[in-house]
Design an enzyme around this catalytic site. Structure first.
Site, PDB file in Angstrom:
ATOM      1  CD  GLU A  37       1.699 -37.870  61.693  1.00  0.00           C
ATOM      2  OE1 GLU A  37       1.698 -37.887  62.934  1.00  0.00           O
ATOM      3  OE2 GLU A  37       1.815 -36.843  61.028  1.00  0.00           O
ATOM      4  CE  LYS A 117       1.475 -53.951  67.067  1.00  0.00           C
ATOM      5  NZ  LYS A 117       1.720 -52.828  67.998  1.00  0.00           N
ATOM      6  CB  CYS A 410     -24.628 -15.291  73.038  1.00  0.00           C
ATOM      7  SG  CYS A 410     -25.317 -16.733  72.187  1.00  0.00           S
ATOM      8  CB  CYS A 428     -26.035 -17.549  75.911  1.00  0.00           C
ATOM      9  SG  CYS A 428     -27.282 -16.419  75.265  1.00  0.00           S
TER      10      CYS A 428
END
Length: 673
Positions: A37, A117, A410, A428
């Protein structure tokens, strides 16, 4: 031409935003945006200034390298500026760089030094007469911070150089970084101590190097690779960049073992692709490749622009971290019934792919990171690893955002969700019915130690479930010849053999049947004990907690699993279907004559004068008692000889009766408590 007012305003806002993020990144080590960004913001400002040069100001971020150093350290002015590199984000960018450099040098081809890098913190090391006398961070490129006391604590950096052919005074430059293994260990220690963890190895390296107390730095797993020079006597310069790296290495300064000399843009791209394939196997993080013209005289001829050398470029890998928004949090049910929360994300390009989901692992992880629907988050994707949310950006959270809570039933089948105290996983309880668990429950049901259905292997179960021929274990007994014979590699003979095996499996034992149901923590031994204790399936299904706890080897946790399993209507329905299909077992034989100590549980501790521990155990078992190795609420008596161990303390804590040797002998003689 005049500059449109909206362009002037856009450039002003970009300069302010970039400068703000420079401070967050360089001064505070607490970036709010990802590198990708930041690069996009800088590229946008560069494009505006290239079109409208009159907008370039002396304080524009494009005319400098970073933010000023923090005030807690002494300032160091670099003799030779520590400039940043221009970026290439595509193969076209790299090819254009090579074309420009060759044109300026009037050469048909060039050799470059290519190296990883590193994602760390750049430092400048001053050596005089072979001794390290000063170390400084890059800072804003002109002025850095004196971190000599901390750099001395980095073991990879030599305090005195090797050999004798180094210049009397010169500067070496490189990257301080934290290897992946050290980063994971550091964060694990921080978690155990309740301290704040680091977001990534780069932040960890920067934070470690900028400590006021060098002892903290010394405790951190930092490393270093040299990649170039600052001030250096011209007369001592070698002819090429790779010879310079060889000299630095010869003097004791480590350099990347991955650096290579490559020819032309094609060689650069081949190295880039090769390293990209291996980057996640490297012991440290990298975010791209750096290419430098190998000929040092050519480097000098190319010179610099305002913020970067013209003879080098950084070819970035696709960003592995990006910012996006959590649209919602779903809960997925795995094949073993484990519930896993997954964040649904606004699509974002990261790590070379578009990511729309990220795992949140479990409820504890959600609480620790405090991820909420609607949050703005940083997402990371590394190689083939499932994308994950690194952290929330709390400054962008909307008021009233509610914390996420795991469901109590669930989402696949509506069965109750169970989560034991101290466990991070929720499961569950509808094992026989839950669609998400079909394959695993059927494979377990058919296994040799359960219903022993010969010929029903994993691949066949996958086919049956995949073609929707079966959904629960009861459906196995409704299969017919036509449907089976139509499956891959299943002729009529194989189908007939499987049907015969299914028919044989209907005659079983209660213990095998209980084990086949797949009740959590009910293995073969516990299933056998339960069948012997209750004698019938009906009695077990209706058993209370007290009745279950009266069974040897059944504690509170197993008791809870059993009761929860049989409390689910879906599980009861499948069991009814199995019985209706003809699954049955012989009623247990009448119980043998009850022995005087039957049902009692004894624990032996210490040394008995009259007999060995094995003899004592044999005497007790002959009278029907059971001997175990640990004291619990199910223990009837503890027999304590001389020098008893911690079991005696446990008995006292739980209120379990204790017999000394005389009391024990009296009990054996009476044959009853």
């Amino acid at each position: 031409m005049s500059v449109p007012a909206e362009v002037v305003e856009k450039a002003r806002k970009l300069r302010e935003e970039i400068e703000f993020h420079n401070v967050r990144y360089y001064r505070l080590d607490d970036p709010l945006i990802t590198d990708a960004e930041y690069d996009r913001l800088m590229a946008e400002l560069l494009a505006i200034e290239a079109r409208y040069p009159e907008l370039v100001t002396p304080d524009s971020p494009t005319q400098r390298v970073g933010a000023p150093p923090v005030e807690a350290f002494t300032e160091v002015r670099h003799e030779v500026p520590m400039l940043s590199l221009e970026n290439a984000f595509s193969e076209e960018d790299l090819t254009a760089f090579d074309r420009r450099v060759r044109k300026e040098l009037s050469r048909d081809t060039l050799e470059y030094v290519a190296e990883p890098k590193l994602d760390g913190l750049a430092v400048n090391l001053l050596y005089q007469d072979g001794v390290l006398v000063r170390a400084a961070t890059r800072g804003d490129g002109e002025v850095g911070e004196d971190v000599t006391h901390n750099v001395r604590a980095v073991r990879a950096i030599p305090l005195r150089l090797k050999g004798e052919d180094f210049p009397d005074r010169f500067e070496a430059r490189g990257e301080v970084f934290m290897p992946k293994r050290g980063f994971l260990a550091l964060n694990e220690r921080a978690r155990r101590s309740g301290e704040k963890t680091f977001v990534n190895p780069r932040n960890a390296a920067a934070g470690s190097l900028r400590q006021l107390d060098a002892r903290v730095t010394a405790s951190r797993p930092l490393s270093f690779y040299a990649y170039g020079i600052g001030a250096f006597p011209d007369a001592r310069l070698p002819a090429t960049q790779h010879e310079l790296l060889e000299s630095l290495q010869r003097w004791g300064l480590p350099v990347s073992p991955e650096y290579r000399v490559v020819r032309g843009a094609a060689g650069c791209l081949e190295y880039y692709r090769s390293l990209g394939e291996r980057r996640h196997d490297l012991p440290y993080d990298i975010d791209g490749v750096v290419y430098k013209v190998d000929d040092l005289k050519a480097q000098a001829g190319l010179g610099f622009v305002s913020r970067a050398p013209r003879w080098a470029i950084a070819h970035k890998f696709p960003a592995e971290e990006a910012r996006t928004r959590v649209v919602g949090i779903d809960v997925q049910v795995g094949r073993t019934g484990v519930l896993t929360p997954v964040a649904r994300l606004e699509p974002v390009f990261v790590g070379g792919v578009t990511v729309t989901n990220a795992t949140l692992h479990n409820a504890d992880e959600i609480r620790r990171k405090d991820v909420r629907p609607g949050d703005t988050v940083i997402v990371r994707r590394a190689g083939d690893v499932i994308p994950e949310i690194v952290r929330v950006v709390p400054e962008l959270r909307k008021p009233g955002a509610e914390p996420f809570r795991m469901p109590e039933v669930c989402p696949e089948c509506g069965s109750a969700v169970e989560a034991e105290p101290g466990e991070v996983l929720a499961r569950c309880s509808g094992g026989l019915y839950c669609p998400a668990q079909h394959k695993e429950s059927i494979k377990h049901f058919a296994s040799r130690r359960a219903m022993d259905i010969e010929g029903l292997g994993d691949k066949l179960v996958d086919q049956l479930v995949g073609r929707k021929l079966i959904a629960t274990v009861a459906d196995l007994y409704r299969l017919d010849l036509d449907r089976l014979a139509g499956l891959d590699r299943m002729g009529e003979k194989s189908a007939a053999n499987l049907l015969a095996a299914l028919e044989r499996s209907k005659r079983t034992t209660l213990a095998r049947f209980l084990y086949a149901l797949g009740i959590r923590d009910v293995g073969e031994v516990t299933a056998k004990v339960l069948s012997e204790h209750f004698g019938s399936l009906e009695a077990l299904m209706e058993a209370t907690e007290e009745e279950l706890l009266a069974v040897a080897d059944v504690g509170p946790v197993v008791s809870r699993h059993i009761r929860l399993f049989f409390a689910q209507p879906h599980n009861r329905e499948v069991i009814s279907q199995l019985l209706a299909c003809g699954v049955s077992w012989e009623k247990p034989a009448p119980a043998p004559r009850k022995l005087p100590l039957q049902g009692l549980v004894f624990v032996l501790t210490g040394t008995l004068a009259s007999m060995s521990r094995d003899e004592a155990r044999a005497r007790l078992e002959a009278l029907g008692a059971k001997c175990t190795g640990s004291v619990s609420r199910n223990t009837s008596f503890v027999v304590a000889g001389s020098e008893p161990g911690s079991k005696l303390d446990k008995a006292s804590e739980l209120g379990v009766p204790v017999l000394d040797e005389k009391g024990f002998l009296d009990l054996l003689e009476r044959g009853r408590p």
